[in-house]
Motif scaffolding. Structure first.
Motif, PDB file in Angstrom:
ATOM      1  N   TYR A  42       0.840  -1.195   0.000  1.00  0.00           N
ATOM      2  CA  TYR A  42       0.000   0.000   0.000  1.00  0.00           C
ATOM      3  C   TYR A  42       0.874   1.244   0.000  1.00  0.00           C
ATOM      4  CZ  TYR A  42       0.939  -0.330   5.011  1.00  0.00           C
ATOM      5  OH  TYR A  42       1.561  -0.438   6.225  1.00  0.00           O
ATOM      6  N   ASN A  45      -2.378   6.392  -1.361  1.00  0.00           N
ATOM      7  CA  ASN A  45      -3.712   6.442  -1.958  1.00  0.00           C
ATOM      8  C   ASN A  45      -4.113   5.170  -2.698  1.00  0.00           C
ATOM      9  OD1 ASN A  45      -1.979   6.675  -4.093  1.00  0.00           O
ATOM     10  ND2 ASN A  45      -3.027   8.405  -5.034  1.00  0.00           N
ATOM     11  N   GLU A  46      -3.351   4.080  -2.528  1.00  0.00           N
ATOM     12  CA  GLU A  46      -3.709   2.827  -3.187  1.00  0.00           C
ATOM     13  C   GLU A  46      -3.207   1.638  -2.380  1.00  0.00           C
ATOM     14  OE1 GLU A  46      -0.189   2.132  -6.439  1.00  0.00           O
ATOM     15  OE2 GLU A  46      -1.768   3.548  -6.977  1.00  0.00           O
ATOM     16  N   ASP A  48      -2.807  -2.939  -2.803  1.00  0.00           N
ATOM     17  CA  ASP A  48      -2.975  -4.193  -3.534  1.00  0.00           C
ATOM     18  C   ASP A  48      -3.535  -5.232  -2.575  1.00  0.00           C
ATOM     19  OD1 ASP A  48      -1.904  -3.224  -5.944  1.00  0.00           O
ATOM     20  OD2 ASP A  48       0.140  -3.606  -5.255  1.00  0.00           O
ATOM     21  N   LYS A  91      -6.220  -3.869  -7.354  1.00  0.00           N
ATOM     22  CA  LYS A  91      -5.514  -2.666  -6.905  1.00  0.00           C
ATOM     23  C   LYS A  91      -6.581  -1.625  -6.598  1.00  0.00           C
ATOM     24  CE  LYS A  91      -1.627  -1.032  -8.665  1.00  0.00           C
ATOM     25  NZ  LYS A  91      -0.698  -0.929  -7.546  1.00  0.00           N
ATOM     26  N   THR A  93      -7.728   2.004  -5.661  1.00  0.00           N
ATOM     27  CA  THR A  93      -7.179   3.347  -5.883  1.00  0.00           C
ATOM     28  C   THR A  93      -8.067   4.401  -5.233  1.00  0.00           C
ATOM     29  OG1 THR A  93      -8.356   3.465  -7.979  1.00  0.00           O
ATOM     30  CG2 THR A  93      -6.076   2.672  -8.055  1.00  0.00           C
ATOM     31  N   ASP A  94      -7.571   5.627  -5.235  1.00  0.00           N
ATOM     32  CA  ASP A  94      -8.295   6.781  -4.685  1.00  0.00           C
ATOM     33  C   ASP A  94      -8.608   6.629  -3.201  1.00  0.00           C
ATOM     34  OD1 ASP A  94      -8.304   8.048  -7.200  1.00  0.00           O
ATOM     35  OD2 ASP A  94     -10.103   6.932  -7.785  1.00  0.00           O
ATOM     36  N   THR A 125      -3.132   3.722   5.330  1.00  0.00           N
ATOM     37  CA  THR A 125      -2.379   4.257   4.210  1.00  0.00           C
ATOM     38  C   THR A 125      -1.294   5.211   4.717  1.00  0.00           C
ATOM     39  OG1 THR A 125      -4.148   5.883   3.961  1.00  0.00           O
ATOM     40  CG2 THR A 125      -4.146   4.027   2.423  1.00  0.00           C
TER      41      THR A 125
END
Length: 161
Positions: A42, A45-46, A48, A91, A93-94, A125
C-alpha cells in the motif's frame, strides 16, 4: 440426533449440568465467503489486495471503508472503494492518505446469490507526499504530520518546584 456436551473451564466434558439451547438455526450456504484477505502492498492512496476462495465463485465484490462499520450498512461517505472483479486480487485506488481502512470481499456466485462479507483486512495508508514546488515551514509540517510531544524533563522539573 444432535448432542451437546458442556465443557467446563478446566476443559473437561460433563453431561451432568443442565441447560437450554434455544433459537438454533442451520443455514446451508451455496456461496462461500472469501477468506485470508490480505493487503500485500500500500501507498498513500492505493493498496494491492488478494484473497483465497472456495470453488464456485466467479466474481468478487471488494468494498473498502474509512470506518469500522458493517459493509452492508455503510454510507456513501464511508465507502472509499467499491468494485466488482473476476480475479482474486485488485488494486484499490483513490484511497484517503494517512487513514485506517477496512477492506472486505464477498463472492458473487450468481445474479441473486452472494456470500457473506469476509473478515476485514485492516490497514493504514501512508502520508501523502509533499506536492512538488511547495515549500513548507517547519511549523506547518509539524502541525500537519507530527504529533505533539511533551518534553518530559521540563514537565518533571516544573512539577517538582
Amino acid at each position: 440426533m444432535l448432542v451437546f456436551y458442556w465443557v467446563n473451564a478446566s476443559g473437561s466434558e460433563s453431561k451432568a449440568r443442565s441447560g437450554v439451547i434455544d433459537n438454533v438455526s442451520i443455514h446451508s450456504y451455496t456461496c462461500n465467503s472469501p477468506y485470508n484477505v490480505k493487503v500485500n502492498d500500500y501507498l498513500h492512496n492505493e493498496a494491492d489486495l488478494s484473497w483465497s476462495t472456495f470453488a464456485g465463485s466467479t466474481q468478487y465484490e471488494v468494498r473498502i471503508l474509512s470506518e469500522d462499520v458493517d459493509p452492508d450498512e455503510a454510507t456513501a461517505e464511508q465507502i472509499v472503494f467499491n468494485k466488482t472483479v473476476t480475479s482474486k486480487s485488485v488494486k484499490a485506488t483513490d484511497l484517503v492518505p494517512f487513514t485506517t481502512h477496512y477492506a472486505y470481499v464477498r463472492a458473487l456466485c450468481s445474479a441473486d446469490d452472494a456470500s457473506e462479507w469476509s473478515n476485514p483486512a485492516v490497514f493504514k495508508t501512508l502520508l501523502a507526499p509533499f506536492p512538488e514546488g511547495h515549500v513548507y515551514s517547519f511549523e506547518e509540517v509539524e502541525e500537519i504530520y507530527y504529533p505533539k510531544f511533551v518534553d518530559v524533563a521540563t514537565t518533571n522539573a516544573s512539577s517538582q518546584n
